[in-house]
Design an enzyme around this catalytic site. Structure first.
Site, PDB file in Angstrom:
ATOM      1  N   GLU A   1      -4.160  -0.986  -4.289  1.00  0.00           N
ATOM      2  CA  GLU A   1      -3.263  -1.921  -3.722  1.00  0.00           C
ATOM      3  C   GLU A   1      -3.194  -2.944  -4.732  1.00  0.00           C
ATOM      4  O   GLU A   1      -2.332  -3.548  -4.962  1.00  0.00           O
ATOM      5  CB  GLU A   1      -3.725  -2.399  -2.555  1.00  0.00           C
ATOM      6  CG  GLU A   1      -3.359  -1.347  -1.272  1.00  0.00           C
ATOM      7  CD  GLU A   1      -4.087  -1.771   0.070  1.00  0.00           C
ATOM      8  OE1 GLU A   1      -3.482  -1.300   1.000  1.00  0.00           O
ATOM      9  OE2 GLU A   1      -4.785  -2.703   0.125  1.00  0.00           O
TER      10      GLU A   1
ATOM     11  N   ASP B   1      -0.789  -4.881  -1.043  1.00  0.00           N
ATOM     12  CA  ASP B   1      -0.729  -4.203   0.353  1.00  0.00           C
ATOM     13  C   ASP B   1       0.580  -4.354   0.915  1.00  0.00           C
ATOM     14  O   ASP B   1       1.192  -3.656   1.313  1.00  0.00           O
ATOM     15  CB  ASP B   1      -1.869  -4.841   1.137  1.00  0.00           C
ATOM     16  CG  ASP B   1      -1.794  -4.479   2.702  1.00  0.00           C
ATOM     17  OD1 ASP B   1      -1.859  -3.240   2.970  1.00  0.00           O
ATOM     18  OD2 ASP B   1      -1.370  -5.178   3.735  1.00  0.00           O
TER      19      ASP B   1
END
Length: 238
Positions: free
Chosen positions: A134, A63
């Site tokens: 992610e 992320d």
């Protein structure tokens, strides 16, 4: 694309090893050989399997790598203000965009889910697809460093970037401004229902503006449902 039943069963693989189909997919996706089966297996593993390691830690890392990669990319547009850059960044790293990219790359076919999570449609969940996307970025960063991860993001996010994602005002912000401009109280969002298990939950949200009306919408997260409800309200009443 729905994975074949035989692939679903084989994709669990032996402990510590990647399924051969998943390995071939990842090699093609990342453009290089994999140094650690365990790392990439972890990136594809959902908590519903009950294994000691799942994708959550790599998703946390990915992320941040994704955010920096997109910010670096957007910064090249010297004409854009900080506000516009933030608006685009938020759209490009959103759960919805991550899931959209994952679908385009066919990541869902290789996610390692428990039977119940798969039967409940977890492979189609924006939350799971976005998290795994992610996690894969995080794994690439761990194994090959930031430059490789950034280059991958630029390839994978080429379509959302070119489409101008985030250039238009976010529906919730647009509704907030519309209400203020029409001398109305701020919009009120209400969670109507939450259905399904955590990994495949569906939320129904209503948004209302006093003296104007109300709209409802569904989504795979509360935020997604709120955004859809705001968009629907603007189409109906604005």
């Amino acid at each position: 694309m729905e994975p074949h039943r035989g692939h679903i069963l084989s994709s669990l693989g032996k402990p510590g090893e990647l399924d051969p189909a998943a390995r071939a997919f990842l090699v093609a996706l990342t453009g290089g050989a994999l140094a650690s089966d365990a790392l990439w297996r972890e990136a594809l593993t959902h908590g519903s399997l009950g294994e000691p390691r799942d994708y959550q830690r790599l998703e946390f890392l990915g992320d941040r790598v994704l955010g920096l990669s997109i910010a670096d990319w957007l910064f090249a547009d010297a004409a854009a203000s900080e506000g516009k850059l933030s608006q685009r960044l938020n759209a490009l790293v959103s759960r919805e965009t991550c899931a959209e990219v994952a679908r385009a790359l066919d990541v869902g076919a290789h996610i390692r889910l428990g039977k119940q999570a798969r039967d409940d449609g977890g492979v189609h969940s924006d939350n799971i697809l976005g998290d795994v996307m992610e996690a894969l970025i995080g794994a690439l960063f761990v194994e090959r460093g930031f430059d490789a991860a950034r280059d991958f993001v630029r390839r994978a996010w080429a379509v959302p970037m070119a489409s101008g994602a985030g250039q238009r005002k976010h529906p919730k912000a647009a509704l907030q401004e519309w209400a203020a401009g029409n001398r109305r109280k701020p919009p009120v969002y209400t969670l109507v229902t939450r259905e399904g298990p955590d990994h495949a939950a569906k939320f129904t949200v209503a948004v209302s503006v006093n003296g104007v009306g109300e709209s409802t919408a569904r989504g795979s997260s509360k935020q997604e449902a709120e955004t859809a409800a705001a968009s629907e309200f603007m189409k109906t009443f604005a």
